[in-house]
Enzyme design. Sequence first.
Site, PDB file in Angstrom:
ATOM      1  N   HIS A  37       0.839  -1.206   0.000  1.00 11.36           N
ATOM      2  CA  HIS A  37       0.000   0.000   0.000  1.00 11.36           C
ATOM      3  C   HIS A  37       0.874   1.256   0.000  1.00 11.36           C
ATOM      4  CE1 HIS A  37      -2.736  -2.981   2.082  1.00 11.36           C
ATOM      5  NE2 HIS A  37      -3.504  -2.557   1.102  1.00 11.36           N
ATOM      6  N   GLN A 153      -1.029  -4.435  -8.874  1.00 13.28           N
ATOM      7  CA  GLN A 153      -1.117  -5.536  -9.854  1.00 13.28           C
ATOM      8  C   GLN A 153      -1.386  -6.870  -9.174  1.00 13.28           C
ATOM      9  OE1 GLN A 153       2.325  -6.168 -12.553  1.00 13.28           O
ATOM     10  NE2 GLN A 153       1.819  -8.342 -12.238  1.00 13.28           N
ATOM     11  N   GLN A 158      -9.029  -8.029 -10.086  1.00  8.99           N
ATOM     12  CA  GLN A 158      -9.726  -6.830  -9.600  1.00  8.99           C
ATOM     13  C   GLN A 158      -9.444  -5.646 -10.528  1.00  8.99           C
ATOM     14  OE1 GLN A 158     -10.109  -5.502  -5.369  1.00  8.99           O
ATOM     15  NE2 GLN A 158      -8.311  -4.296  -5.814  1.00  8.99           N
ATOM     16  N   SER A 191      -2.357  -8.264   3.047  1.00  9.00           N
ATOM     17  CA  SER A 191      -2.816  -8.066   4.431  1.00  9.00           C
ATOM     18  C   SER A 191      -3.136  -9.404   5.078  1.00  9.00           C
ATOM     19  CB  SER A 191      -4.056  -7.170   4.451  1.00  9.00           C
ATOM     20  OG  SER A 191      -3.740  -5.933   3.858  1.00  9.00           O
TER      21      SER A 191
HETATM   22  O1  PAF Z   1      -7.937  -4.172  -3.005  1.00  7.17           O
HETATM   23  C1  PAF Z   1      -8.587  -3.827  -1.995  1.00  7.17           C
HETATM   24  O2  PAF Z   1      -8.051  -3.547  -0.919  1.00  7.17           O
HETATM   25  C2  PAF Z   1     -10.105  -3.739  -2.092  1.00  7.17           C
HETATM   26  O3  PAF Z   1     -10.625  -4.745  -2.893  1.00  7.17           O
HETATM   27  C3  PAF Z   1     -10.596  -2.349  -2.546  1.00  7.17           C
HETATM   28  C4  PAF Z   1     -10.142  -2.033  -3.961  1.00  7.17           C
HETATM   29  C5  PAF Z   1     -10.095  -1.289  -1.597  1.00  7.17           C
HETATM   30  C6  PAF Z   1     -12.128  -2.318  -2.543  1.00  7.17           C
HETATM   31  O4  PAF Z   1     -12.631  -2.575  -1.280  1.00  7.17           O
END
Ligand code: PAF
Length: 285
Positions: A37, A153, A158, A191
């Site tokens: 992150h 990535q 997603q 996480s």
């Molecule tokens: O990747 C994530 O942490 C989640 O899927 C997101 C994009 C924040 C949506 O809740």
Amino acid sequence: MEILRTVAELRHWSRQERSRGNTVGLVPTMGALHAGHASLIRAARIRAARDSSGSVAVSIFVNPTQFGPNEDFARYPRSFDADCALAQAEGADVVFAPTVEELYPAGAATFVEVEGLSDRLDGASRPGHFRGVATVVAKLLIAAEPDRAFFGQKDAAQVAVVRRMVADLRLATEIVVCPIVREPDGLALSSRNVYLSGAERAQALVLSRAVRQAEALAASGERHASALIAGVRQTFAAVSEIRTDYIEVVDWATLEPVEIAVPGTLFAVAAYVGPTRLIDNAILP
Ligand code: PAF
């Protein structure tokens, strides 16, 4: 660094930034922030600095609609104070941390469904997952109207779902995809890695080994998806404690399987290590 709690506050902040001539970057997260992150927030900060001036928002929201009934919503790691400290240290201007009721008001009945893609890869083993992701990301993008939103990535499926949703809804946000961040031994940061016992942590390395193996095979000229998958299946089979969920070679935009990999094809794996489901991938050379 300011903490915003309501959609109205986020919208007001974002409009104010833009009226001051700043671009807005958004890093959507579910908290439990780690170095992966941090790299997204840094990328947002760097892009903001490249604009004459720009601001960065990090959203922290454990989104209930993307968890299945038997998944880990209740025990998903939550570390709000540490997350805010990391976001601030990486240069975020605001954190948006709404309650569930704020994003899903009583009686909420509107969902975003990206058909087709949502049933592929992780969507196949987590029914409803991508409907929840698309819905919450749409809510965030509509509220913040960011110039750019940053995704890792590592969650490649997603990314495909979000890109399709942004294109279909004609949202004006550019989706920026940042590289996977790994531990020194190769494990992709997640996480959910905190769930792993010492033994499971060692077993989990099979995912990054498999990804490296596929990359090496592709780099050496192997283009047949069946050969890439067969090689990696053996690697997984050697670790009997692991339950393979999928090993796939797909077009990154449609998530449809391909027979012949071309540069940019997505090689993706998912496996259960004990009860923990982990994913990893590579964009093939
Ligand atoms: O990747 C994530 O942490 C989640 O899927 C997101 C994009 C924040 C949506 O809740």
